[in-house]
Write a protein that holds these residues in place. Structure first.
Motif, PDB file in Angstrom:
ATOM      1  N   ASN A   2     -18.967 -23.933 -40.306  1.00 14.61           N
ATOM      2  CA  ASN A   2     -18.078 -22.844 -39.936  1.00 14.61           C
ATOM      3  C   ASN A   2     -17.085 -22.563 -41.057  1.00 14.61           C
TER       4      ASN A   2
ATOM      5  N   GLU B 275      -9.088 -23.186 -35.131  1.00 11.38           N
ATOM      6  CA  GLU B 275      -8.581 -23.612 -33.829  1.00 11.38           C
ATOM      7  C   GLU B 275      -7.095 -23.936 -33.898  1.00 11.38           C
TER       8      GLU B 275
ATOM      9  N   ASN C 194     -18.267 -17.652 -40.603  1.00 10.79           N
ATOM     10  CA  ASN C 194     -18.244 -16.638 -39.555  1.00 10.79           C
ATOM     11  C   ASN C 194     -17.492 -15.401 -40.009  1.00 10.79           C
TER      12      ASN C 194
ATOM     13  N   ILE D 290     -17.798 -12.477 -34.974  1.00  6.49           N
ATOM     14  CA  ILE D 290     -18.283 -13.734 -34.387  1.00  6.49           C
ATOM     15  C   ILE D 290     -17.114 -14.637 -34.032  1.00  6.49           C
ATOM     16  N   GLU D 291     -16.113 -14.656 -34.896  1.00  3.35           N
ATOM     17  CA  GLU D 291     -14.932 -15.487 -34.639  1.00  3.35           C
ATOM     18  C   GLU D 291     -14.238 -15.042 -33.351  1.00  3.35           C
TER      19      GLU D 291
ATOM     20  N   GLU E 202     -16.339 -16.085 -30.260  1.00  5.58           N
ATOM     21  CA  GLU E 202     -16.288 -17.514 -29.952  1.00  5.58           C
ATOM     22  C   GLU E 202     -14.923 -17.956 -29.453  1.00  5.58           C
ATOM     23  N   ARG E 203     -13.884 -17.211 -29.800  1.00  4.00           N
ATOM     24  CA  ARG E 203     -12.529 -17.571 -29.366  1.00  4.00           C
ATOM     25  C   ARG E 203     -12.114 -16.844 -28.093  1.00  4.00           C
TER      26      ARG E 203
ATOM     27  N   GLY F 171     -23.698 -10.551 -26.014  1.00  3.22           N
ATOM     28  CA  GLY F 171     -23.870 -11.475 -27.123  1.00  3.22           C
ATOM     29  C   GLY F 171     -24.798 -10.905 -28.175  1.00  3.22           C
TER      30      GLY F 171
ATOM     31  N   LYS G 116     -29.223 -18.211 -34.543  1.00  8.47           N
ATOM     32  CA  LYS G 116     -28.379 -18.687 -33.451  1.00  8.47           C
ATOM     33  C   LYS G 116     -27.916 -17.521 -32.601  1.00  8.47           C
TER      34      LYS G 116
ATOM     35  N   ILE H 287     -25.141 -16.002 -30.273  1.00  9.89           N
ATOM     36  CA  ILE H 287     -23.707 -16.159 -30.013  1.00  9.89           C
ATOM     37  C   ILE H 287     -23.367 -15.417 -28.731  1.00  9.89           C
ATOM     38  N   LYS H 288     -22.902 -16.159 -27.758  1.00  8.06           N
ATOM     39  CA  LYS H 288     -22.504 -15.559 -26.488  1.00  8.06           C
ATOM     40  C   LYS H 288     -20.988 -15.451 -26.454  1.00  8.06           C
TER      41      LYS H 288
ATOM     42  N   LYS I  33     -17.175 -15.535 -25.443  1.00  4.48           N
ATOM     43  CA  LYS I  33     -16.353 -16.318 -24.527  1.00  4.48           C
ATOM     44  C   LYS I  33     -15.546 -15.375 -23.639  1.00  4.48           C
TER      45      LYS I  33
END
Length: 405
Positions: A98, A104, A191, A195-196, A199-200, A227, A235, A237-238, A240
């Motif tokens: 990543n 994070e 990313n 995408i970031e 995922e967040r 997604g 990959k 990516i779903k 969040k």
């Protein structure tokens, strides 16, 4: 990790001790309470202390702040994570990593804007953002009327992370979704902002989206909320919970026929159709805009309600004349803010207006300056507007008579 209190100057620490004694350590306090404590101890208004709290993300609402404690950590320098080496064979990476920075630990909640005045569709946008539903929003309107700021402050108030992407004609899939980057001689996956945000569970702000080319079509599946499969890393990516998309533009994605917004493009109809709702944002009303500019002058320590009122009336006449086809340029709310800041520097109203209108051609600038000097001298704005409309009618009559001849 440093705590915020350790980053305070001695004077700020001393004032914090006074506040803690009266209200309790770690309390949520109001601006009025802070002013009262300063007054009661023979101190000036704690403007620096309030600015410090706001800067470090401790503003919790309108005029409300959270006092730092010994446990409140500073996030001014996020921790870095080590990047594992990646073996490369035949130019094909055998592993992926990543971002080189541990996102994070970053706080992506926008900083509250001191003196922000909500108006227009702000309340509705806040509801969408607060719901955490995936519900893409398209906001269109003339330049400088607070489209981006409104979204940013809605996220700040609702404590929602936001990732902003400024779109250009060059923006492509690699910029948005991510790609392989060279790091210390090794190929690593990084990313992209989309995408970031997925995922967040953040709000993704696509700013000036009508400047995009057809390369923006890589966002099609993402705008459906299901997604996306990133083929470069094999990959899926779903998104969040909380992820959604807000796009801003000066046009409705149909281009700019009058040439006012050169560089804007006609966006794919299927792409536009994936935005369920569109907000048309106009400039604030005279009352709201006066409040905005008055607040800005106060923030810049040059409070002048009469100047704010004159500026807003001036801009209002120009906009109405623009809508009638009388002028080709317009004064935006952003430009009024520029003038307020210029006034705080030069302490001269006419100079502030002049330097901020120099961007226009000579004839337009002179007519704008002439209009402002009349308003500043006390001429009724309604009389000026009526006279402007009469002049426009005379010009149209002349043009009609010439065309008949």
């Amino acid at each position: 990790m440093k705590t915020l209190i350790n980053e305070m100057s001695p004077k700020l620490k001393d004032f914090l001790i006074l506040v803690n004694k009266e209200l309790g350590e770690g309390s949520e306090v109001s601006r009025q309470e802070l002013n009262d404590i300063a007054l009661g101890n023979g101190l000036p208004k704690p403007r620096t202390f309030i600015k410090w709290l706001t800067k470090h993300g401790l503003k919790t609402g309108h005029g409300k702040y959270q006092l730092p404690t010994d446990d409140t950590e500073s996030s001014s320098q996020p921790d870095l994570v080590s990047v594992p080496k990646v073996a490369v064979t035949n130019n094909e990476p055998q592993a992926t990593v990543n971002l080189m920075m541990n996102t994070e630990t970053q706080n992506l909640i926008p900083t509250p804007f001191e003196g922000f005045v909500p108006w227009g569709h702000c309340a509705t946008i806040k509801k969408v953002i607060q719901s955490k539903m995936f519900y893409p929003v398209f906001i269109t309107g003339l330049s400088g009327n607070g489209k981006t700021l409104g979204v940013t402050q809605a996220c700040a108030e609702k404590k929602r992370e936001m990732i902003r992407v400024n779109i250009t004609i060059e923006t492509d899939e690699d910029d948005l979704l991510g790609g392989y980057r060279l790091r210390d001689g090794q190929t690593v996956w990084q990313n992209g902002p989309v995408i970031e945000a997925m995922e967040r569970g953040s709000v993704l702000l696509l700013d000036e989206i009508d400047l995009a080319s057809n390369k923006i079509m890589c966002l099609q599946p993402i705008l459906e909320g299901n997604g996306v499969f990133v083929k470069k890393i094999n990959k899926f990516i779903k998104p969040k919970l909380g992820f959604t998309v807000v796009a801003t533009a000066n046009t409705k994605g149909k281009g700019s026929e009058d040439g006012q917004f050169i560089g804007t493009n006609v966006l794919n109809e299927a792409f536009l159709e994936r935005f369920p709702i569109t907000f048309e944002q106009s400039y604030p009303s005279v009352r709201i805009e006066t409040k905005i500019i008055s607040g800005m002058l106060e923030t810049e320590n040059v409070p002048d309600s009469a100047f704010a009122e004159n500026l807003v009336n001036w801009a209002d006449i120009i906009r109405k004349t623009y809508n009638e086809g009388g002028v080709d340029e317009i004064i935006s709310t952003r430009r009024l803010v520029h003038i307020a800041k210029a006034y705080s520097i030069f302490k001269n109203k006419l100079k502030a207006v002049e330097v901020c209108t120099n961007r226009f051609d000579t004839d337009t600038k002179e007519s704008f300056m002439d209009l402002y000097t009349k308003i500043d001298s006390g001429v009724n704005p309604e009389d000026l507007l009526e006279k402007t409309n009469d002049n426009s009618d005379d010009i149209e009559d002349d043009e009609d008579s010439q065309s008949v001849i």
